[in-house]
Design an enzyme around this catalytic site. Structure first.
Site, PDB file in Angstrom:
ATOM      1  N   ASN A 275      41.491 -28.280 -52.171  1.00  0.00           N
ATOM      2  CA  ASN A 275      41.367 -27.269 -53.209  1.00  0.00           C
ATOM      3  C   ASN A 275      40.961 -27.973 -54.500  1.00  0.00           C
ATOM      4  O   ASN A 275      41.608 -28.922 -54.936  1.00  0.00           O
ATOM      5  CB  ASN A 275      42.716 -26.570 -53.383  1.00  0.00           C
ATOM      6  CG  ASN A 275      42.628 -25.427 -54.379  1.00  0.00           C
ATOM      7  OD1 ASN A 275      41.914 -25.495 -55.385  1.00  0.00           O
ATOM      8  ND2 ASN A 275      43.359 -24.374 -54.092  1.00  0.00           N
ATOM      9  N   CYS A 336      27.755 -18.687 -61.126  1.00  0.00           N
ATOM     10  CA  CYS A 336      26.782 -17.893 -60.379  1.00  0.00           C
ATOM     11  C   CYS A 336      27.034 -16.394 -60.468  1.00  0.00           C
ATOM     12  O   CYS A 336      26.566 -15.642 -59.631  1.00  0.00           O
ATOM     13  CB  CYS A 336      26.760 -18.331 -58.918  1.00  0.00           C
ATOM     14  SG  CYS A 336      28.355 -18.169 -58.132  1.00  0.00           S
TER      15      CYS A 336
HETATM   16  N1  SAH Z   1      27.336 -26.634 -54.543  1.00  0.00           N
HETATM   17  C1  SAH Z   1      27.059 -25.863 -53.348  1.00  0.00           C
HETATM   18  C2  SAH Z   1      27.457 -24.411 -53.432  1.00  0.00           C
HETATM   19  C3  SAH Z   1      28.898 -24.155 -53.742  1.00  0.00           C
HETATM   20  S1  SAH Z   1      29.395 -22.530 -53.363  1.00  0.00           S
HETATM   21  C4  SAH Z   1      25.591 -25.956 -53.013  1.00  0.00           C
HETATM   22  O1  SAH Z   1      24.787 -26.328 -53.888  1.00  0.00           O
HETATM   23  O2  SAH Z   1      25.217 -25.644 -51.889  1.00  0.00           O
HETATM   24  C5  SAH Z   1      31.076 -22.563 -53.766  1.00  0.00           C
HETATM   25  C6  SAH Z   1      31.929 -23.365 -52.799  1.00  0.00           C
HETATM   26  O3  SAH Z   1      33.250 -23.410 -53.332  1.00  0.00           O
HETATM   27  C7  SAH Z   1      32.069 -22.792 -51.408  1.00  0.00           C
HETATM   28  O4  SAH Z   1      31.641 -23.748 -50.480  1.00  0.00           O
HETATM   29  C8  SAH Z   1      33.575 -22.527 -51.225  1.00  0.00           C
HETATM   30  O5  SAH Z   1      34.047 -22.878 -49.923  1.00  0.00           O
HETATM   31  C9  SAH Z   1      34.162 -23.444 -52.252  1.00  0.00           C
HETATM   32  N2  SAH Z   1      35.474 -23.094 -52.811  1.00  0.00           N
HETATM   33  C10 SAH Z   1      35.928 -21.871 -53.175  1.00  0.00           C
HETATM   34  N3  SAH Z   1      37.148 -21.987 -53.749  1.00  0.00           N
HETATM   35  C11 SAH Z   1      37.459 -23.311 -53.734  1.00  0.00           C
HETATM   36  C12 SAH Z   1      38.567 -24.063 -54.203  1.00  0.00           C
HETATM   37  N4  SAH Z   1      39.618 -23.483 -54.794  1.00  0.00           N
HETATM   38  N5  SAH Z   1      38.536 -25.401 -54.039  1.00  0.00           N
HETATM   39  C13 SAH Z   1      37.476 -26.010 -53.468  1.00  0.00           C
HETATM   40  N6  SAH Z   1      36.406 -25.348 -53.013  1.00  0.00           N
HETATM   41  C14 SAH Z   1      36.394 -24.013 -53.148  1.00  0.00           C
END
Ligand code: SAH
Length: 392
Positions: A275, A336
């Site tokens: 996380n 986003c």
């Molecule tokens: N940087 C990536 C896109 C990220 S999308 C790219 O360029 O392809 C956002 C991501 O955050 C997702 O993969 C989701 O699984 C993750 N996510 C959501 N909540 C989270 C948290 N609390 N801790 C870590 N990751 C998390």
């Protein structure tokens, strides 16, 4: 010709006059005929002048979405052929080649339709009842235009329920191996169109990923919300000393490690499941620091009522991120959701820097790749914020 006629109230929003395709239920004065959900209807201004033609869904808050403003244009196979061909030609004209968002809904005059092209494969979403009805036509057009290797539907999206639709996903072609390899900025990435997030890959950050090339040279890099590692693997490729990426999804982490290996970067680029809030806290406790910290969180909110929560989320992770950047290092941070404006995003980051007692110098501030076009009259098409700042 559509049988059903919709007449708008005399006082309608400026939005519709400027060609916005949405008509809300409370903007309609009178309906002539009894439209079935998804049916094509003609819309008229109060003075009986033609306003446009589109599909209706009496169950949705957005009662009508316009497809055309040209009275002579019929909605049929040829219509979808022209619209999708034009969307394709536009992408080619602005420099896209193999993988890009082919159709970005309203910005391509195809409301609620999303099509991503990953090399020879297509992933589509029909997010409203009226568009869903044309799914077979859209597939036929893709077959005509591209002779695709495969087509997949990612309609497992909650927003479809607002339209009275169910969530579904599956093949719209012969089945194929749903882990596809695409190329981005000269590197290879696996895209899982069946089990990945959204359509499988975030094409909207394609150009922004290039922007990190100078700042990561020789750097120790931390990437949070790394998904399948596209920013992190590129950081390693551009010369980072080492890169650590974290995501909460085990599937994303597994694919990210595969993507690092696919590009021969596994020695300098590693992903673990965590996380982001916890891991950023842990690094602060351990007094760790990095030359570059990259944050690309999910939207945090889908509704206007929760903007404050989203802003709190952005502030917290950016505050934690900024604290981990060595003086003279860089923060790479994104948002986003269109619900947080560019101004609000920048002021949130600014306030996080202030709380961290650091100064922030803007290097790059951008939006999404132009295969997700911004239309000046459609405010929610301007959704992505991408900032690189030096942290002093
Ligand atoms: N940087 C990536 C896109 C990220 S999308 C790219 O360029 O392809 C956002 C991501 O955050 C997702 O993969 C989701 O699984 C993750 N996510 C959501 N909540 C989270 C948290 N609390 N801790 C870590 N990751 C998390």
């Amino acid at each position: 010709m559509p049988m059903v006629k919709i007449f708008l109230k005399s006082r309608i929003s400026h939005r519709i006059e400027r060609g916005h395709p949405w008509i809300f239920g409370n903007e309609i004065e009178r309906i002539e005929g009894e439209p079935a959900g998804g049916e094509i209807v003609d819309v008229f201004f109060h003075n009986r002048k033609f306003a446009g033609r589109g599909y209706i869904n009496p169950k949705s808050q957005i009662a009508v979405r316009l497809l055309t403003w040209d009275k002579s244009e019929q909605i049929n196979h040829e219509f979808f052929f022209r619209r999708i061909r034009d969307a394709w030609q536009y992408r080619i004209k602005i420099g896209f080649k193999n993988s890009f968002r082919l159709v970005f809904g309203e910005a391509d005059f195809l409301p609620a339709l999303v099509i991503d092209k990953f090399e020879g494969y297509f992933v589509l979403q029909t997010l409203s009842l009226g568009m869903d009805k044309w799914k077979e036509t859209i597939v036929a057009v893709l077959n005509d235009l591209f002779r695709p290797l495969g087509i997949y539907e990612r309609n497992d999206v909650p927003v479809r329920e607002l339209e009275g639709l169910t969530q579904v996903k599956g093949f719209l072609s012969e089945p194929f191996d749903t882990r596809i390899r695409i190329e981005e900025n000269g590197l290879q990435f696996l895209v899982d169109v069946e089990n990945g997030q959204k359509t499988g890959y975030f094409l909207d950050q394609q150009e922004n990923r290039k922007e990190i090339r100078h700042i990561v040279k020789g750097a120790e890099v931390l990437g949070a919300f790394s998904y399948t590692g596209s920013f992190e693997v590129q950081a390693a490729h551009f010369g980072a000393k080492n890169v650590l990426g974290f995501d909460i999804s085990p599937l994303a982490v597994e694919m990210a490690n595969q993507n690092a290996a696919l590009n021969g970067m596994e020695a300098s680029c590693r992903f673990e499941q965590a996380n982001a809030f916890d891991i950023l806290k842990k690094f602060t406790r351990d007094k760790s620091s990095f030359d570059v910290v990259m944050l690309d969180p999910p939207a945090f909110t889908k509704s206007r009522e929760n903007i404050e929560n989203a802003v709190r989320g952005y502030k917290e992770i950016n505050l934690r991120g900024i604290k981990l950047v060595k003086p003279g290092g860089f923060l790479v941070t994104s948002s986003c959701t269109n619900l947080v404006s560019p101004e609000l995003f920048l002021s949130t980051i600014d306030s996080a820097a202030h709380d961290a007692k650091r100064k922030l110098r803007q290097v790059v501030f951008r939006t999404q790749s132009p295969d997700h076009p911004i239309m000046s009259n459609l405010e929610n098409t301007n959704y992505l914020k991408f900032l690189i700042a030096e942290i002093l």
